[in-house]
Motif scaffolding. Sequence first.
Motif, mmCIF file in Angstrom:
data_model
loop_
_atom_site.group_PDB
_atom_site.id
_atom_site.type_symbol
_atom_site.label_atom_id
_atom_site.label_comp_id
_atom_site.label_asym_id
_atom_site.label_seq_id
_atom_site.Cartn_x
_atom_site.Cartn_y
_atom_site.Cartn_z
ATOM 1 N N ARG A 1 26.966 63.140 -2.631
ATOM 2 C CA ARG A 1 25.932 63.384 -1.612
ATOM 3 C C ARG A 1 24.609 63.670 -2.303
ATOM 4 N NH1 ARG A 1 27.970 69.245 0.774
ATOM 5 N NH2 ARG A 1 28.214 70.221 -1.261
ATOM 6 N N SER B 1 20.297 64.528 2.407
ATOM 7 C CA SER B 1 20.940 64.312 3.710
ATOM 8 C C SER B 1 21.772 63.033 3.741
ATOM 9 C CB SER B 1 19.872 64.253 4.811
ATOM 10 O OG SER B 1 18.997 63.152 4.559
ATOM 11 N N THR B 2 21.991 62.433 2.559
ATOM 12 C CA THR B 2 22.747 61.176 2.486
ATOM 13 C C THR B 2 24.120 61.406 1.850
ATOM 14 O OG1 THR B 2 20.709 59.895 2.267
ATOM 15 C CG2 THR B 2 22.751 58.807 1.584
ATOM 16 N N ASP C 1 29.587 54.698 11.641
ATOM 17 C CA ASP C 1 28.957 55.513 12.697
ATOM 18 C C ASP C 1 29.814 56.729 13.031
ATOM 19 O OD1 ASP C 1 26.758 53.943 12.859
ATOM 20 O OD2 ASP C 1 27.337 52.858 14.679
ATOM 21 N N LYS D 1 29.269 59.213 10.339
ATOM 22 C CA LYS D 1 27.912 59.781 10.455
ATOM 23 C C LYS D 1 27.879 60.849 11.540
ATOM 24 C CE LYS D 1 23.076 58.587 11.258
ATOM 25 N NZ LYS D 1 22.090 57.513 11.548
ATOM 26 N N TYR E 1 25.597 63.539 8.254
ATOM 27 C CA TYR E 1 24.855 62.948 7.136
ATOM 28 C C TYR E 1 24.505 61.492 7.437
ATOM 29 C CZ TYR E 1 25.997 66.767 3.853
ATOM 30 O OH TYR E 1 26.090 67.975 3.207
ATOM 31 N N ASP E 2 23.423 61.004 6.802
ATOM 32 C CA ASP E 2 23.195 59.550 6.783
ATOM 33 C C ASP E 2 24.209 58.951 5.822
ATOM 34 O OD1 ASP E 2 20.992 59.683 8.498
ATOM 35 O OD2 ASP E 2 19.647 60.198 6.835
ATOM 36 N N GLN F 1 25.604 56.095 3.297
ATOM 37 C CA GLN F 1 25.296 54.946 2.420
ATOM 38 C C GLN F 1 26.604 54.415 1.866
ATOM 39 O OE1 GLN F 1 22.361 55.610 -0.683
ATOM 40 N NE2 GLN F 1 23.360 54.069 -1.976
#
Length: 572
Positions: A98, A101-102, A117, A120, A125-126, A128
Motif C-alpha cells: 500500500r 490511499s492506494t 470494485d 475498493k 482504498y484506491d 491498483q
Amino acid sequence: MDPGGQVNEQIGELLVRENLLSAEQLAKAREESRSKGGRLGAQITSLGFLDENELTDFVAKQYGVPAVNLDEFEVEDAVIQLIPEEVATKHTVIPVNRAGSTLIVATSDPSNIIALDDIKFLTGYDIQPVVAAEEAIKRAIDRYHDQVTSLDEVMGDFDDSDIDLVHEDDDVDVSELAKASEDAPVVRLVNLVLTDAVKRAASDIHVEPYEKSFRVRYRIDGVLYEVMKPPMKLRNALTSRIKIMSELDIAERRLPQDGRIKLRLGRGREMDFRVSVMPTLFGEKIVLRLLDKSNLQLDMTKLGFEREQLEVFQRNIHQPFGMVLVTGPTGSGKTTTLYSALSELNQVGENLSTAEDPVEFNLAGINQVQMHEEIGLTFAAALRSFLRQDPDIIMVGEIRDFETAEIAVKAALTGHMVLSTLHTNDAPSTVNRLLNMGIEPFLVASSVNCIVAQRLARQVCEECKESDKEVMPETLIEAGMEQERAGQVAAVKGAGCRSCSETGFKGRIAVYEVMPLEDELKEFVLNGASALDLKRAAIRLGMKTLRQSALGLLAEGITTFGEVLRVSAADN
C-alpha cells in the motif's frame, strides 16, 4: 455476465494468435476448464502448455499493468489483513503493498472490474492491480492466512481449567469423555492439526502418548517431524475427539480400532484420513494416513521410471495374462504404481476387479472390494470370487500367504492379468519369497512376467538447491557409480528455505528396479538359483538396480547423496 470468463477466452485466442499456444491445446484447456471448473488460464498452466511466468508476462503486457512473482515477494501482515481470507479466496486476489490511499492488489485477471470494485468498497482504498499467476495467488493465500491461526495460538487458549485429567482405569465415564472432546479449544486444536498437515503436504499424522509427555508428529516426504507437544491433560480429550470424528468406540481403549475421517477443505477439495488407533503402555497412539485424491499421480511417465524401465513395465502389464509384482516396504509408493497401471489398463472392453485392504482411492470403472477378515472376506476369498466374475485384470492388494499366492498364480496361468504387491527388499529376492511360501519353481517361472522393486527418495528443493562440495568422485565410485561418470557428476543438496520449511527437500520421487522374467532368468528360477545369482544374471541382462537408479537421480540433480544411501543398498 462473468468478465473473468470473457477475459480468459480473449487471452486464450490471443495466445493462439501469438503462436504461444496451439488451437488443439486451447481446446484441451477449455475442455478441462468446463469439466473440472476453474479458469482457463489455470488449466493452461496446469496442463504444462505454458509456465506461470510466461502466462503472467503475456497478460501483463496485454493489459499494460506490471507483473509480480509472489513466490519471491514478502508481504507485511498488516497489508494481508486488509482483505479478509474469504474475499481473497472468492476473487483469487491478494494485497501486496500500500502507498498512501492506494492498495496494490495481485490478480490473475486485471479486467475483472467487479472484483476490484468490491475490494475498493470493502477496504476504502484506491485499487491498483498487478498481474500474478492464479496458482501463485492461491499458494500465497494459503501461506499468509495460515500464519494468522497457528498451533501456538490455539494452544494459548488452554489453561489449567480447560480439561480435567481422566485417570487411567477401566470405569471411564463415557459421557464426560465425550463432553471433554467437544470442548471448543479441543475441537479447534484437532481441526487445526488436520488442516495444518494437509497444508504441509504431510502423508501421516502421529499422535503419541508417553509416560510424561504427549506429542504430535507429521511425516513429510517420508521423514517424521515433531510439530507440537500438547499438555498431558489433553491426552484423553484429543484422542476421544479423533475417535468420535472417525466413528469409533470411545469407551473401548484396550483393543486396536480402525476408522476413517472425511473432511471438506473448501474450493470443493475433499480429504480422507485413514485412522488407526492402537493401545500402548501410556494410552492410545493414533496414526492418521492422509489420502488426497487430488494429488494422486496416475501418469506413469511422472512416477520416476527411467525410459527403458517404463517401456519394460508397460509392455508387461499389457500382456494378455501373467503376473506383475510390485515390491517394497510400507510407504514406498507401491499402491500409486499399481493404481497408475490400473488407470492405463482401465478400458471399456476390460473387466477390472481389485481386492484391497484398505481401499485407498476410488477409481471410476474399476470394481474395488474392501477386505473384512473378521467376516471371512480375505484376499484368497475375494480372488476366488473374482474368478467367477469373468475377470480380465485382477489386482490383489498384497500376497501374504500360500493360499493367496496359489490362487493368484493359477489365475495368471489361466488367461488373467494379475497385479499384486509383496514385501521384499529387491526384485530378485521376490522369487525366493514366493518359493518360501510354497509355490513350485515351475509355477513361478511360468506365471510371473515382471517384478518391480521401488523406494521413495526425497527431491531436493528447487528454490534452495546448491552444489554439495562434500561429495567427491571417489565417494560416488565407492557407492557404485561408474568411474567415467563419477568425474562428471556435480552432486547437489538443499540449503533450506521457507518454501521447504528449512528441510532442503520438497516432494518425493520413486526409485525403481524393473526385472522382467526373460527365458534365461526363468532357467535360473527352475534350477533353484539363489537371489544373489538371480540378481547378477538380471544385471548382466540389463536390469538397473535400485542403487543404480538412485545414483541416476543424483546425477540429474533430483536427489542428494544422503538419500541415495537411505533408499538403496549397495550392489554385491
